[in-house]
Scaffold this motif. Structure first.
Motif, short mmCIF file in Angstrom:
data_model
loop_
_atom_site.label_atom_id
_atom_site.label_comp_id
_atom_site.label_asym_id
_atom_site.label_seq_id
_atom_site.Cartn_x
_atom_site.Cartn_y
_atom_site.Cartn_z
N HIS A 169 0.82 -1.22 0.00
CA HIS A 169 0.00 0.00 0.00
C HIS A 169 0.86 1.28 0.00
N TYR A 170 2.00 1.25 0.70
CA TYR A 170 2.70 2.51 0.95
C TYR A 170 4.15 2.56 0.47
N GLN A 171 4.77 1.43 0.15
CA GLN A 171 6.19 1.45 -0.18
C GLN A 171 6.53 0.25 -1.07
N LYS A 172 6.05 0.27 -2.30
CA LYS A 172 6.14 -0.91 -3.16
C LYS A 172 7.58 -1.32 -3.48
N LEU A 173 8.50 -0.36 -3.48
CA LEU A 173 9.88 -0.73 -3.77
C LEU A 173 10.49 -1.61 -2.67
N ALA A 174 9.90 -1.57 -1.49
CA ALA A 174 10.42 -2.40 -0.39
C ALA A 174 9.97 -3.85 -0.51
N LEU A 175 9.03 -4.13 -1.40
CA LEU A 175 8.51 -5.49 -1.54
C LEU A 175 9.59 -6.48 -1.98
#
Length: 231
Positions: A169-175
């Motif tokens: 939801h808030y920080q897709k690059l951290a996925l």
């Protein structure tokens, strides 16, 4: 005229009683399953999460609750709660191990005071006739050790799901880093019940705004969990 044979009224009565008995037995079994639980709790200040509990019902329903930060640098979020269905094999294993551990009656903790603290742990068993529990830091009982590892692995899986949902939801690059670490821990057999976080993995796998390598990782994890990847 050929006579019509009709069941004897006594046979009909016996059949009705058999049906009633089956219904009552099924209702009793369902009620017992709703009451029969094995629970695990861990309190470990300064860890993530710092507290969690898992309750597994005999009918396969399970509940997870935890508190603590999502990451070391984040603010404490709201308490996390998840209802999920545990796999039949894991449910059976939990109840079998609880029986081997004599339902946590008697001495469970090693009693050694020179051991490093790995958190205050608790196991509890409840059914219609029995209510037992034990607290420990380290237990020499093999069944308790196995249960501890299993519940800790389940918690680790569910906390991955919690973080994945937040990052999606808030920080897709951290996925990417999170999914890579999840794959590594799966290969090392440090995660259990991956199907419990299948909904968020499916969302990631089908989200065109997530980079392809992360979507592929989510699809592989779904395949490992036994949940078919989305088409």
């Amino acid at each position: 005229m050929t006579p019509v044979l009709r069941p004897h009224s006594g046979w009909k009565a016996r059949e009705a009683w058999l049906v009633l008995i089956c219904v009552l037995f099924a209702s009793f079994t369902f009620a017992q399953d709703a009451k029969t639980t094995v629970s695990f709790t861990l309190d470990f200040p300064q860890s993530i999460p710092d507290h969690y509990s898992i309750t597994v019902f005999a009918d396969g329903h399970a509940e997870y609750n935890s508190t603590g930060k999502l990451t070391p640098d984040s603010e404490p979020p709201d308490p996390f709660h998840l209802d999920f269905t545990i796999s039949p094999a894991t449910r059976q294993k939990i109840f079998d191990l609880s029986a081997k551990a004599k339902y946590f009656e008697g001495k469970v903790d090693s009693g050694k005071r020179n051991l490093a603290s790995t958190g205050k742990k608790g196991l509890a068993y409840r059914d219609g006739q029995r209510s037992t529990q034990a607290e420990y830091n380290y237990s020499p009982v093999p069944a308790v050790q196995e249960l501890t590892t299993l519940f800790q692995n389940i918690s680790t899986t569910l906390e991955f799901g919690r973080r994945l949902d937040y990052y999606h939801h808030y920080q897709k690059l951290a996925l990417e880093d999170e999914l890579k670490r999840m794959e590594e821990m799966t290969r090392d057999k440090n995660l259990d019940e991956i199907q419990a976080v299948a909904p968020i993995l499916q969302q990631i796998a089908t989200d065109q705004s997530v980079i392809n390598v992360s979507r592929a990782r989510a699809q592989r994890l779904l395949a490992i969990s036994g949940v078919a990847p989305p088409k």
